[in-house]
Design a protein around this motif. Structure first.
Motif, PDB file in Angstrom:
ATOM      1  N   TYR A  42       0.855  -1.185   0.000  1.00  0.00           N
ATOM      2  CA  TYR A  42       0.000   0.000   0.000  1.00  0.00           C
ATOM      3  C   TYR A  42       0.888   1.231   0.000  1.00  0.00           C
ATOM      4  O   TYR A  42       1.515   1.553   1.005  1.00  0.00           O
ATOM      5  CB  TYR A  42      -0.924  -0.028   1.214  1.00  0.00           C
ATOM      6  CG  TYR A  42      -1.888   1.138   1.278  1.00  0.00           C
ATOM      7  CD1 TYR A  42      -2.455   1.666   0.123  1.00  0.00           C
ATOM      8  CD2 TYR A  42      -2.235   1.702   2.495  1.00  0.00           C
ATOM      9  CE1 TYR A  42      -3.336   2.722   0.190  1.00  0.00           C
ATOM     10  CE2 TYR A  42      -3.120   2.765   2.575  1.00  0.00           C
ATOM     11  CZ  TYR A  42      -3.661   3.276   1.411  1.00  0.00           C
ATOM     12  OH  TYR A  42      -4.527   4.334   1.469  1.00  0.00           O
ATOM     13  N   ARG A  43       0.936   1.911  -1.140  1.00  0.00           N
ATOM     14  CA  ARG A  43       1.794   3.090  -1.250  1.00  0.00           C
ATOM     15  C   ARG A  43       0.997   4.364  -1.036  1.00  0.00           C
ATOM     16  O   ARG A  43       1.355   5.425  -1.521  1.00  0.00           O
ATOM     17  CB  ARG A  43       2.491   3.093  -2.597  1.00  0.00           C
ATOM     18  CG  ARG A  43       3.633   2.113  -2.630  1.00  0.00           C
ATOM     19  CD  ARG A  43       4.254   2.027  -3.995  1.00  0.00           C
ATOM     20  NE  ARG A  43       3.714   0.924  -4.764  1.00  0.00           N
ATOM     21  CZ  ARG A  43       3.255   1.045  -6.004  1.00  0.00           C
ATOM     22  NH1 ARG A  43       3.255   2.214  -6.597  1.00  0.00           N
ATOM     23  NH2 ARG A  43       2.799   0.000  -6.646  1.00  0.00           N
ATOM     24  N   VAL A  44      -0.111   4.269  -0.366  1.00  0.00           N
ATOM     25  CA  VAL A  44      -0.949   5.369   0.083  1.00  0.00           C
ATOM     26  C   VAL A  44      -1.660   6.085  -1.059  1.00  0.00           C
ATOM     27  O   VAL A  44      -2.858   6.275  -1.022  1.00  0.00           O
ATOM     28  CB  VAL A  44      -0.157   6.396   0.928  1.00  0.00           C
ATOM     29  CG1 VAL A  44      -1.091   7.469   1.453  1.00  0.00           C
ATOM     30  CG2 VAL A  44       0.511   5.689   2.101  1.00  0.00           C
ATOM     31  N   LEU A  45      -0.893   6.468  -2.097  1.00  0.00           N
ATOM     32  CA  LEU A  45      -1.522   7.219  -3.185  1.00  0.00           C
ATOM     33  C   LEU A  45      -2.224   6.296  -4.176  1.00  0.00           C
ATOM     34  O   LEU A  45      -3.052   6.727  -4.958  1.00  0.00           O
ATOM     35  CB  LEU A  45      -0.467   8.057  -3.909  1.00  0.00           C
ATOM     36  CG  LEU A  45       0.028   9.264  -3.107  1.00  0.00           C
ATOM     37  CD1 LEU A  45       1.398   9.688  -3.557  1.00  0.00           C
ATOM     38  CD2 LEU A  45      -0.944  10.423  -3.236  1.00  0.00           C
ATOM     39  N   ALA A  46      -1.862   4.999  -4.160  1.00  0.00           N
ATOM     40  CA  ALA A  46      -2.499   4.039  -5.059  1.00  0.00           C
ATOM     41  C   ALA A  46      -3.234   2.998  -4.209  1.00  0.00           C
ATOM     42  O   ALA A  46      -2.879   2.796  -3.051  1.00  0.00           O
ATOM     43  CB  ALA A  46      -1.439   3.374  -5.925  1.00  0.00           C
ATOM     44  N   TYR A 256       8.270   7.341   3.506  1.00  0.00           N
ATOM     45  CA  TYR A 256       8.634   6.511   2.351  1.00  0.00           C
ATOM     46  C   TYR A 256       7.413   5.950   1.636  1.00  0.00           C
ATOM     47  O   TYR A 256       7.559   5.163   0.707  1.00  0.00           O
ATOM     48  CB  TYR A 256       9.522   5.345   2.795  1.00  0.00           C
ATOM     49  CG  TYR A 256      10.740   5.732   3.574  1.00  0.00           C
ATOM     50  CD1 TYR A 256      11.346   6.974   3.373  1.00  0.00           C
ATOM     51  CD2 TYR A 256      11.303   4.872   4.506  1.00  0.00           C
ATOM     52  CE1 TYR A 256      12.472   7.325   4.097  1.00  0.00           C
ATOM     53  CE2 TYR A 256      12.430   5.221   5.220  1.00  0.00           C
ATOM     54  CZ  TYR A 256      13.006   6.452   5.021  1.00  0.00           C
ATOM     55  OH  TYR A 256      14.118   6.796   5.739  1.00  0.00           O
ATOM     56  N   PHE A 257       6.210   6.286   2.084  1.00  0.00           N
ATOM     57  CA  PHE A 257       4.993   5.776   1.447  1.00  0.00           C
ATOM     58  C   PHE A 257       4.957   4.244   1.445  1.00  0.00           C
ATOM     59  O   PHE A 257       4.553   3.638   0.472  1.00  0.00           O
ATOM     60  CB  PHE A 257       4.867   6.295   0.011  1.00  0.00           C
ATOM     61  CG  PHE A 257       4.717   7.781  -0.063  1.00  0.00           C
ATOM     62  CD1 PHE A 257       3.487   8.374   0.118  1.00  0.00           C
ATOM     63  CD2 PHE A 257       5.806   8.592  -0.302  1.00  0.00           C
ATOM     64  CE1 PHE A 257       3.339   9.742   0.052  1.00  0.00           C
ATOM     65  CE2 PHE A 257       5.663   9.968  -0.357  1.00  0.00           C
ATOM     66  CZ  PHE A 257       4.434  10.541  -0.179  1.00  0.00           C
ATOM     67  N   ARG A 258       5.423   3.623   2.504  1.00  0.00           N
ATOM     68  CA  ARG A 258       5.349   2.168   2.592  1.00  0.00           C
ATOM     69  C   ARG A 258       4.385   1.799   3.722  1.00  0.00           C
ATOM     70  O   ARG A 258       4.781   1.257   4.752  1.00  0.00           O
ATOM     71  CB  ARG A 258       6.731   1.574   2.853  1.00  0.00           C
ATOM     72  CG  ARG A 258       7.673   1.785   1.670  1.00  0.00           C
ATOM     73  CD  ARG A 258       8.858   0.879   1.734  1.00  0.00           C
ATOM     74  NE  ARG A 258       9.680   1.174   2.906  1.00  0.00           N
ATOM     75  CZ  ARG A 258      10.873   0.661   3.097  1.00  0.00           C
ATOM     76  NH1 ARG A 258      11.371  -0.173   2.221  1.00  0.00           N
ATOM     77  NH2 ARG A 258      11.569   0.968   4.168  1.00  0.00           N
ATOM     78  N   MET A 259       3.115   2.136   3.520  1.00  0.00           N
ATOM     79  CA  MET A 259       2.133   1.970   4.576  1.00  0.00           C
ATOM     80  C   MET A 259       1.911   0.495   4.913  1.00  0.00           C
ATOM     81  O   MET A 259       1.677   0.143   6.062  1.00  0.00           O
ATOM     82  CB  MET A 259       0.820   2.647   4.167  1.00  0.00           C
ATOM     83  CG  MET A 259      -0.161   2.841   5.287  1.00  0.00           C
ATOM     84  SD  MET A 259       0.497   3.801   6.673  1.00  0.00           S
ATOM     85  CE  MET A 259       0.071   5.458   6.219  1.00  0.00           C
ATOM     86  N   GLY A 260       1.998  -0.366   3.897  1.00  0.00           N
ATOM     87  CA  GLY A 260       1.828  -1.802   4.149  1.00  0.00           C
ATOM     88  C   GLY A 260       2.885  -2.303   5.119  1.00  0.00           C
ATOM     89  O   GLY A 260       2.581  -2.978   6.111  1.00  0.00           O
ATOM     90  N   THR A 261       4.139  -1.938   4.852  1.00  0.00           N
ATOM     91  CA  THR A 261       5.237  -2.334   5.731  1.00  0.00           C
ATOM     92  C   THR A 261       5.026  -1.759   7.130  1.00  0.00           C
ATOM     93  O   THR A 261       5.230  -2.456   8.132  1.00  0.00           O
ATOM     94  CB  THR A 261       6.570  -1.813   5.156  1.00  0.00           C
ATOM     95  OG1 THR A 261       6.648  -2.217   3.793  1.00  0.00           O
ATOM     96  CG2 THR A 261       7.745  -2.345   5.915  1.00  0.00           C
ATOM     97  N   ALA A 262       4.607  -0.492   7.186  1.00  0.00           N
ATOM     98  CA  ALA A 262       4.410   0.158   8.482  1.00  0.00           C
ATOM     99  C   ALA A 262       3.320  -0.561   9.278  1.00  0.00           C
ATOM    100  O   ALA A 262       3.459  -0.767  10.488  1.00  0.00           O
ATOM    101  CB  ALA A 262       4.050   1.625   8.283  1.00  0.00           C
ATOM    102  N   CYS A 263       2.244  -0.967   8.611  1.00  0.00           N
ATOM    103  CA  CYS A 263       1.167  -1.677   9.298  1.00  0.00           C
ATOM    104  C   CYS A 263       1.668  -3.026   9.820  1.00  0.00           C
ATOM    105  O   CYS A 263       1.347  -3.433  10.937  1.00  0.00           O
ATOM    106  CB  CYS A 263      -0.024  -1.888   8.367  1.00  0.00           C
ATOM    107  SG  CYS A 263      -0.913  -0.368   8.025  1.00  0.00           S
TER     108      CYS A 263
ATOM    109  N   PRO B 405      10.036   7.781  -8.399  1.00  0.00           N
ATOM    110  CA  PRO B 405       9.029   7.535  -7.371  1.00  0.00           C
ATOM    111  C   PRO B 405       9.611   7.232  -5.990  1.00  0.00           C
ATOM    112  O   PRO B 405       8.948   7.434  -4.988  1.00  0.00           O
ATOM    113  CB  PRO B 405       8.240   6.328  -7.912  1.00  0.00           C
ATOM    114  CG  PRO B 405       9.002   5.811  -9.057  1.00  0.00           C
ATOM    115  CD  PRO B 405       9.873   6.889  -9.559  1.00  0.00           C
ATOM    116  N   VAL B 406      10.851   6.745  -5.942  1.00  0.00           N
ATOM    117  CA  VAL B 406      11.412   6.364  -4.646  1.00  0.00           C
ATOM    118  C   VAL B 406      12.437   7.396  -4.162  1.00  0.00           C
ATOM    119  O   VAL B 406      13.241   7.116  -3.283  1.00  0.00           O
ATOM    120  CB  VAL B 406      12.074   4.967  -4.706  1.00  0.00           C
ATOM    121  CG1 VAL B 406      11.026   3.906  -4.987  1.00  0.00           C
ATOM    122  CG2 VAL B 406      13.158   4.928  -5.766  1.00  0.00           C
ATOM    123  N   ALA B 407      12.390   8.617  -4.729  1.00  0.00           N
ATOM    124  CA  ALA B 407      13.433   9.610  -4.444  1.00  0.00           C
ATOM    125  C   ALA B 407      13.554   9.928  -2.960  1.00  0.00           C
ATOM    126  O   ALA B 407      14.655  10.093  -2.435  1.00  0.00           O
ATOM    127  CB  ALA B 407      13.159  10.878  -5.235  1.00  0.00           C
TER     128      ALA B 407
END
Lengths: 295, 447
Positions: A42-46, A256-263, B405-407
């Protein structure tokens, strides 16, 4: 259920509905959603995409960030016995019948009402290796002070030192418990010829053990969630030495927009805390004494 | 009405009241006037400068009122986009967010409007549009930018026995000058170092060594040989000033770089890699001290990097779901006029992204000044230094971090490299190879 009973239940539910709705929307739903999201990319924006155990798997093999962050957090458990002992010792000292004892109690309690953020900023100056209070004192005694928050080896001890400054919060709870220890027990101990230390060991500590237990449980949970001080003071540095679990979780989720990992991290943390609390609870049967309890 | 009925009604009413506040209060159009909601990064004095520009825009376009919300963080804008309630226009503070937002289809592409407006790439300051593009498409417009170069304190140079008119041109000269500027007290503790260690980010340093972050096929190249060379050279620079841990410890005593406590203004460091705004802040906080600025030093074996500066835009983006995308673009188009560029640049002290404005006399000239009393200070005396930054920005080798995207994660990973190498945890090649693997893993999710 009769019609009138149903009405009564309904009315009751309506009265608690502000809390109930809040609980369902702001607590229960996020908890369940985070459980689902922990199995997705889950990258939050998608929209989230199901990936099964991939998040959990990549975390437990991550020797660069995840596992070190867990060890660093566990290091902070050093603080727990220190704050328990210091809090208790202070409480015992401040339980004496002296003139102006209220003033002393206030003085020692005062730091714990300073907001965490303010005290963190204050301690950044106290611990400053160049101009800080501690190193200036050490320097005047010709002791080279460490770089504290700028040193990977000293950053964690520096934070423990800072937290011990706020030990007054626990102290006040002990102090309250000390008032409740029956004087008859002390008198009995006097008659048996117990000295000061023995009275503490065999009367005071067992009597206030439920309060020690409470402080211990809160300490265990709080240590796993250690966040604010680091976020303000070091943001995980230097050399990731203060990249505690909660900080790394926060970075994954919101930077980092790594919500899946954070969860997934949040659920792992929940399980670890659950186990740790369970162990403390189990052990409590051996050392916590409740008045009126029969064994 | 029974008491019970009344109570139920009351409960129902109480439950509804808070919801009434959730209506869409934004982007209202009243009596033909469009309210354009813009969320911007600026606060304090800078916010007032931006709002003065907005007032000018309203004067020229009476049908549009631009409502500015200042001091907005990137996280807030991202959350608003996710929630489906974005502003009409917003700025990005950390340019590394642009790639993430664009890759996730959260921004309006602007290529059509750009072309229709008659804009040409060559009219822009070199590099200004690179940061606004992702995979060849334009997703933002710059409104001014930052130009990062090497500032040096001439008085410190003189004190260290160096020629104040000969700043370092090559990397080796930088290391040598830093060694000579570094001072210690009787007990061996650092009292002055050559270069402020905080502002020289690994990404910037690696670009000085002609390093690459991503290749043409979209593969991460964190362990590019030139990147490794850069990190190794940085440790050489630290060793010349007493070693990495000692410099870190000394630098942790520094105040914030943004104001009066900047150690560069106090002569605690001889050089600072930083941007054009320092021309004005130096004038404000340490008048009378002599400063100079040159391009970033280049390594002897990479002469093609001579004249290098590092650029960072103030990008404005139109989010998907913007209620006034057309008006937002009209405003962006206006920000590219000489008037709009000059107006904000002269108060924000940033670099115009319109190339023709880089040499505008109104911005850089220091008109003759006669002091009426000894207390009078020439209010334009910062402009020559600022003008040098503007001249440096007009450089064919200007560069910045690539949009991808990963910047954000990539930049953060790179920023840890100094620590892991400097504290001896890892060798440069090893640290960068590990970053390569981790960032590539994230990058793969976008393929």
């Amino acid at each position: 259920m009769r019609r009138s009973e149903r009405r009564a239940v309904l009315t009751g539910l309506m009265f608690v509905s502000p809390w109930l709705i809040g609980f369902l929307i702001f607590t229960l739903y996020p908890v369940i959603a985070s459980g689902y999201l922990s199995f997705t990319d889950y990258r939050v924006l998608a929209p989230p995409r199901w990936v099964g155990m991939a998040n959990y798997h990549s975390l437990v093999i991550d020797h660069d960030y995840f596992l070190p962050s867990l060890w660093d957090t566990i290091f902070m458990f050093l603080e727990l016995p220190l704050s328990l002992i210091m809090g208790l010792a202070l409480a015992l000292l401040l339980d004496q019948k002296l003139r102006g004892i209220a003033v002393y109690r206030t003085l020692f309690y005062l730091p714990s009402i300073v907001p965490v953020v303010s005290s963190a900023v204050l301690w950044m100056w106290v611990l400053n290796p160049e101009h800080g209070l501690i190193n200036s004192v050490l320097h005047s005694m010709h002791i080279p002070g460490p770089a504290w928050l700028a040193s990977p080896a000293w950053a964690k001890p520096a934070m423990i030192l800072m937290d011990l400054w706020g030990v007054g919060g626990g102290m006040v709870i002990y102090l309250a418990a000390l008032q409740g220890v029956p004087t008859s027990l002390y008198e009995a101990a006097d008659l048996d010829g117990a000295n000061g230390w023995k009275k503490i060991r065999y009367v005071t500590i067992p009597s206030i053990s439920p309060v020690i237990f409470f402080n211990l449980i809160m300490g265990v949970i709080g240590t796993f969630q250690y966040f604010t001080q680091t976020y303000i003071m070091t943001n995980g540095g230097p050399n990731n030495s203060t990249l505690f679990y909660a900080i790394y979780l926060y970075q994954n989720a919101f930077q980092y927009f790594r919500m899946g990992t954070a969860c997934a991290m949040a659920w792992i943390l929940f399980l670890i805390t659950l186990v740790a609390t369970f162990v403390v609870f189990k052990s409590s049967a051996r050392w916590v004494y409740y008045e009126g309890e029969t064994r | 009405m029974t008491k019970m009925q009344f109570l139920r009604l009351l409960c129902a009413a109480l439950a509804i009241v808070p919801l009434a506040g959730c209506g869409d209060g934004r982007s209202t159009s009243d009596a033909g006037v469009v309210h354009l909601q813009v969320w911007s990064m600026w606060s304090g004095d800078e916010e007032r400068s931006f709002e003065a520009v907005l007032a000018e825009y309203h004067k020229e376009h009476p049908g549009v009122v631009v409502d500015n919300l200042g001091a907005v963080t990137d996280e807030k804008s991202v959350r608003a986009i996710i929630a489906g309630a974005p502003p009409d226009l917003f700025t990005i503070t950390d340019p590394s967010y642009l790639g993430t937002l664009a890759a996730n289809n959260a921004l309006e592409p602007l290529d059509g409007q750009f072309e229709a407006a008659g804009f040409k790439d060559q009219d822009f300051t070199p590099g200004a549009l690179d940061e606004c593009r992702y995979q060849g498409r334009l997703y933002a417009m710059p409104y001014l930018m930052d130009c990062i170069a090497l500032l040096y304190n001439k008085d410190v140079f003189k004190d260290a026995g160096l020629d104040p008119n000969k700043p370092p041109r090559t990397y080796d000269e930088l290391v040598e000058d830093c060694r000579k500027i570094t001072r210690r007290d009787a007990e061996g503790r650092l009292t002055r170092i050559g270069l402020h260690p905080v502002e020289i980010s690994p990404a910037l340093l690696m670009s000085m060594f002609d390093g690459r972050f991503i290749d043409e096929r979209g593969r991460i190249t964190a362990d590019d040989p030139n990147n490794i060379e850069g990190v190794t050279a940085y440790m050489r620079l630290m060793d010349a000033q007493g070693g990495y841990p000692a410099v870190q410890s000394f630098a942790s005593g520094f105040g914030a770089n943004t104001g009066a406590f900047n150690p560069f203004f106090h002569g605690d460091v001889g050089m600072l890699i930083s941007g054009e705004w320092n021309a004005y802040t130096a004038f404000r906080y340490s008048p009378g001290t002599h400063y100079g600025v040159v391009a970033l030093p280049y390594p002897g074996n990479h002469p093609n990097r001579a004249g290098l500066v590092w650029l960072a835009d103030n990008p404005f983006c139109i989010p998907r779901g913007s209620k006034h995308a057309r008006e937002a673009w009209e405003f962006l188009k206006w920000t590219q006029t000489p008037l709009a560029q000059k107006m904000l640049a002269s108060t924000l002290h940033n670099v115009p992204n319109l190339r023709s404005e880089l040499h505008d006399k109104d911005l850089i000239a220091d008109p003759p000044f006669v002091a009426k009393s000894p207390k009078d200070v020439d209010p334009n005396s910062w402009r020559p230094l600022y003008g040098k930054f503007l001249a440096l920005a007009d450089s064919p080798t200007a560069t910045g971090f690539p949009t991808m995207p990963v910047a954000s994660m990539y930049a953060k990973e790179l920023s840890n490299v100094y620590d892991s190498v400097g504290y001896g945890t890892k060798k440069p090649a090893e640290a960068l190879a590990a970053i390569d693997v981790r960032v590539q893993r994230e990058m793969d999710k976008y393929q």
